[in-house]
Motif scaffolding. Sequence first.
Motif, PDB file in Angstrom:
ATOM      1  N   ARG A 256     -48.360  20.081 -28.270  1.00  0.00           N
ATOM      2  CA  ARG A 256     -48.660  21.002 -27.844  1.00  0.00           C
ATOM      3  C   ARG A 256     -48.478  20.527 -26.184  1.00  0.00           C
ATOM      4  NH1 ARG A 256     -51.052  26.281 -28.494  1.00  0.00           N
ATOM      5  NH2 ARG A 256     -50.609  27.633 -26.720  1.00  0.00           N
TER       6      ARG A 256
ATOM      7  N   GLU B  46     -43.889  23.188 -28.211  1.00  0.00           N
ATOM      8  CA  GLU B  46     -44.207  22.226 -29.080  1.00  0.00           C
ATOM      9  C   GLU B  46     -43.031  20.583 -28.852  1.00  0.00           C
ATOM     10  OE1 GLU B  46     -46.723  22.437 -30.790  1.00  0.00           O
ATOM     11  OE2 GLU B  46     -47.112  21.286 -32.498  1.00  0.00           O
TER      12      GLU B  46
ATOM     13  N   LYS C 135     -48.839  28.598 -42.779  1.00  0.00           N
ATOM     14  CA  LYS C 135     -48.298  26.919 -43.642  1.00  0.00           C
ATOM     15  C   LYS C 135     -48.328  26.570 -45.372  1.00  0.00           C
ATOM     16  CE  LYS C 135     -50.903  24.518 -40.377  1.00  0.00           C
ATOM     17  NZ  LYS C 135     -52.153  22.855 -40.225  1.00  0.00           N
TER      18      LYS C 135
ATOM     19  N   LYS D 137     -50.644  31.485 -38.025  1.00  0.00           N
ATOM     20  CA  LYS D 137     -50.109  30.437 -38.743  1.00  0.00           C
ATOM     21  C   LYS D 137     -50.198  30.716 -40.218  1.00  0.00           C
ATOM     22  CE  LYS D 137     -53.717  27.044 -37.791  1.00  0.00           C
ATOM     23  NZ  LYS D 137     -54.753  25.802 -37.645  1.00  0.00           N
TER      24      LYS D 137
ATOM     25  N   LYS E   9     -58.608  16.458 -31.284  1.00  0.00           N
ATOM     26  CA  LYS E   9     -59.720  17.953 -31.801  1.00  0.00           C
ATOM     27  C   LYS E   9     -60.527  17.012 -31.290  1.00  0.00           C
ATOM     28  CE  LYS E   9     -58.012  21.362 -33.979  1.00  0.00           C
ATOM     29  NZ  LYS E   9     -57.769  22.301 -35.425  1.00  0.00           N
TER      30      LYS E   9
ATOM     31  N   LYS F 175     -46.071  37.181 -34.876  1.00  0.00           N
ATOM     32  CA  LYS F 175     -46.456  36.720 -33.696  1.00  0.00           C
ATOM     33  C   LYS F 175     -46.580  37.888 -33.261  1.00  0.00           C
ATOM     34  CE  LYS F 175     -45.785  32.606 -31.548  1.00  0.00           C
ATOM     35  NZ  LYS F 175     -45.095  31.350 -30.358  1.00  0.00           N
TER      36      LYS F 175
ATOM     37  N   ARG G 278     -57.493  13.683 -37.217  1.00  0.00           N
ATOM     38  CA  ARG G 278     -57.167  13.897 -36.085  1.00  0.00           C
ATOM     39  C   ARG G 278     -57.785  13.542 -34.603  1.00  0.00           C
ATOM     40  NH1 ARG G 278     -54.606  19.982 -35.956  1.00  0.00           N
ATOM     41  NH2 ARG G 278     -54.364  19.195 -34.087  1.00  0.00           N
TER      42      ARG G 278
ATOM     43  N   ALA H 261     -53.814  29.911 -32.544  1.00  0.00           N
ATOM     44  CA  ALA H 261     -53.434  30.841 -33.354  1.00  0.00           C
ATOM     45  C   ALA H 261     -54.766  31.260 -34.551  1.00  0.00           C
ATOM     46  CB  ALA H 261     -52.105  30.374 -34.431  1.00  0.00           C
TER      47      ALA H 261
ATOM     48  N   ALA I 158     -40.876  29.861 -36.144  1.00  0.00           N
ATOM     49  CA  ALA I 158     -40.872  28.922 -36.884  1.00  0.00           C
ATOM     50  C   ALA I 158     -42.345  27.708 -35.981  1.00  0.00           C
ATOM     51  CB  ALA I 158     -39.660  27.637 -36.675  1.00  0.00           C
ATOM     52  N   LYS I 159     -43.018  27.116 -36.698  1.00  0.00           N
ATOM     53  CA  LYS I 159     -44.017  26.029 -36.740  1.00  0.00           C
ATOM     54  C   LYS I 159     -43.396  24.895 -36.263  1.00  0.00           C
ATOM     55  CE  LYS I 159     -49.207  25.432 -36.431  1.00  0.00           C
ATOM     56  NZ  LYS I 159     -49.081  24.237 -37.315  1.00  0.00           N
TER      57      LYS I 159
ATOM     58  N   ARG J 155     -57.969  32.475 -30.196  1.00  0.00           N
ATOM     59  CA  ARG J 155     -57.917  32.529 -31.848  1.00  0.00           C
ATOM     60  C   ARG J 155     -57.697  33.567 -31.980  1.00  0.00           C
ATOM     61  NH1 ARG J 155     -56.807  28.223 -34.234  1.00  0.00           N
ATOM     62  NH2 ARG J 155     -58.061  26.381 -33.692  1.00  0.00           N
TER      63      ARG J 155
HETATM   64  N1  LIG Z   1     -43.962  28.576 -32.509  1.00  0.00           N
HETATM   65  C1  LIG Z   1     -44.894  28.151 -32.180  1.00  0.00           C
HETATM   66  N2  LIG Z   1     -45.780  28.872 -31.434  1.00  0.00           N
HETATM   67  C2  LIG Z   1     -47.414  29.072 -31.170  1.00  0.00           C
HETATM   68  N3  LIG Z   1     -47.446  27.371 -31.627  1.00  0.00           N
HETATM   69  C3  LIG Z   1     -47.032  26.037 -31.908  1.00  0.00           C
HETATM   70  C4  LIG Z   1     -45.244  27.039 -32.551  1.00  0.00           C
HETATM   71  N4  LIG Z   1     -45.074  25.639 -33.253  1.00  0.00           N
HETATM   72  C5  LIG Z   1     -45.895  24.711 -33.308  1.00  0.00           C
HETATM   73  N5  LIG Z   1     -47.238  25.508 -32.872  1.00  0.00           N
HETATM   74  C6  LIG Z   1     -48.397  24.630 -33.248  1.00  0.00           C
HETATM   75  O1  LIG Z   1     -49.454  25.386 -33.504  1.00  0.00           O
HETATM   76  C7  LIG Z   1     -50.116  25.346 -32.634  1.00  0.00           C
HETATM   77  C8  LIG Z   1     -51.085  26.590 -33.070  1.00  0.00           C
HETATM   78  O2  LIG Z   1     -52.001  26.303 -34.668  1.00  0.00           O
HETATM   79  P1  LIG Z   1     -53.468  26.362 -33.769  1.00  0.00           P
HETATM   80  O3  LIG Z   1     -53.884  27.035 -32.823  1.00  0.00           O
HETATM   81  O4  LIG Z   1     -54.702  26.458 -35.272  1.00  0.00           O
HETATM   82  O5  LIG Z   1     -53.871  25.371 -33.274  1.00  0.00           O
HETATM   83  P2  LIG Z   1     -53.452  23.759 -34.061  1.00  0.00           P
HETATM   84  O6  LIG Z   1     -55.299  23.862 -34.432  1.00  0.00           O
HETATM   85  O7  LIG Z   1     -54.181  22.195 -33.629  1.00  0.00           O
HETATM   86  O8  LIG Z   1     -53.646  23.691 -35.390  1.00  0.00           O
HETATM   87  P3  LIG Z   1     -52.438  23.170 -36.209  1.00  0.00           P
HETATM   88  O9  LIG Z   1     -53.362  21.539 -36.349  1.00  0.00           O
HETATM   89  O10 LIG Z   1     -51.962  23.721 -37.664  1.00  0.00           O
HETATM   90  O11 LIG Z   1     -51.095  22.018 -35.780  1.00  0.00           O
HETATM   91  C9  LIG Z   1     -50.144  25.286 -31.426  1.00  0.00           C
HETATM   92  O12 LIG Z   1     -52.087  24.956 -31.328  1.00  0.00           O
HETATM   93  C10 LIG Z   1     -49.102  24.938 -31.440  1.00  0.00           C
HETATM   94  O13 LIG Z   1     -49.797  23.555 -30.981  1.00  0.00           O
END
Ligand SMILES: Nc1ncnc2c1ncn2[C@@H]1O[C@H](COP(=O)(O)OP(=O)(O)OP(=O)(O)O)[C@@H](O)[C@H]1O
Length: 517
Positions: free
Chosen positions: A222, A266, A383, A381, A493, A364, A490, A194, A216-217, A375
């Motif tokens: 993941r 998730e 927050k 996203k 990553k 989305k 983290r 995202a 919802a996030k 991405r």
């Molecule tokens: N409904 C959802 N749809 C997609 N992704 C979601 C959802 N809920 C939670 N997530 C999480 O959010 C992440 C999407 O944000 P991004 O692609 O920026 O990854 P990220 O850098 O790991 O994000 P973050 O650190 O913000 O969790 C996904 O990797 C997933 O783990």
Amino acid sequence: MLLADVAATSEAVAATRSRLAKRALLVDLLRRTGPDEVPVVARYLGGELRQRRTGLGWRSLGSMPGPAAEPSLEVLAVDAAFERMAGLSGPGSSAARTALATDLFAAATATEQRLLGGLVSGDLRQGALDALLLDAVAEAAGVPLDAVRRAAMMAGATEPVASAALGAGSPEAALAALAGFTLTVGRPVRPMLAASAPDVATAVAGLAGRPVVVDAKLDGIRVQVHRDGDDVRVFTRSLDDITARVPELVAVVRALPVRTVVLDGEALALDASGRPRPFQETASRSATRDAELAAALELRPFFFDVLHVDGRDLMGLPLSERLAVLDAVAAGHVVDRVVTDDPATAQDAFTGWVAAGQEGVIVKDASAPYEAGRRGGAWVKVKPRHTLDLVVLAVERGSGRRQGLLSNIHLGARDPAGGFVMLGKTFKGMTDEMLAWQTERFGQLAVEDDGWTVSLRPEQVVEVAFDGLQRSTRYPGGVALRFARVLRYREDKDAAEADTIDTVRALAGRGGDGTGG
Ligand SMILES: Nc1ncnc2c1ncn2[C@@H]1O[C@H](COP(=O)(O)OP(=O)(O)OP(=O)(O)O)[C@@H](O)[C@H]1O
């Protein structure tokens, strides 16, 4: 091909900021690479060895011999040497490994030594180069970039795709080879990622004219779950297989009314009242093999996408159609969502979910396909508090209560053109446990120490919260974080996935304070 050719190209690519120039350098090198050499050369360009582990430590590199005057090393011979090092085990293996490495380094010129050192230490790893490499592969193989990208999405990696395309012999054969990369149940694809927006209204406005879904996030881990009959496998964001650690997720997916399916979602631990437990608990639970802890903290899957069902590949379908399938096959295990393009309704959903303990929302584009590994703008996203994933570049020795500890960290954003741009420092937000952990960890990453500041290999990603961004003449990027504080380190990553200076500048540009909704 000589290692010197790869080393020279790698340095030239890093030295220019022009994308076109970088691409031309890569194309030129790939055209000179033999089909059997592509797997090695493609990895080295991305900053990686083919061997996951060589057993060589950073320390042993410190005492390597001086450079050779003339290049003589062939890439395949270098790969074979690392293969031998990786294969050594048992008593005496460490000395034997150092001897092999010493021979290798002694045969390398100064440029080659820099490449070898970077490959062994991981300093050269450059996820950012992947996209460029795919572009160069397309051009060198004479096939459309889309075909190469699609294949890389399916393969979850660049190297096999480069090998298939460049080893095919003709553009027609390359296209046929690329078409062979399809979604295979049991083999994970890179998850779709995202972009971010400072608030819900901006995210919804960004998709103007398209149908919108607001999810919802959830702040868990993941998971990509593949089921083929009774065989269920669970993969993480970085495509590691964690099936054995999460039997409860396996059980849920095995009970779904389908034969084959690939789900994206998730996994989260909930407390007795149904609120999500802190991320740390979910993360440590999924990392453990400790049966007692596993039983005490049950993970539950919440799916938000489906890529395949009973022989049908769904990745190319619009999200709205995939969600219809998802609701049918995974009822009861689906992330909360609202379908709306009204900013006020989306904002209400955001507020409600955040109050219920969720992390935010993902807005989305309901007409978009599943873009593995990308991405793009199709998922955005939001927050409530602003966070960035930055890389720790250096750390200062603590004083007073923090005497003897490594305390104040220097924060860097990734520069897509290579390297990192410092955005500020922080010693806030760290618990005593984190301080102990980081003192140990940064000791391992240390490359230089002036008695006060310890410079580090740029590998550790840290998630920081901040109150805003301000212009700065002190820092090289021209922006600095206000009141940065550490939320967590983290482990999921790499530095190559840290937020970029472009992302930071975009946040600064949007109204400046970057505090979000
Ligand atoms: N409904 C959802 N749809 C997609 N992704 C979601 C959802 N809920 C939670 N997530 C999480 O959010 C992440 C999407 O944000 P991004 O692609 O920026 O990854 P990220 O850098 O790991 O994000 P973050 O650190 O913000 O969790 C996904 O990797 C997933 O783990």
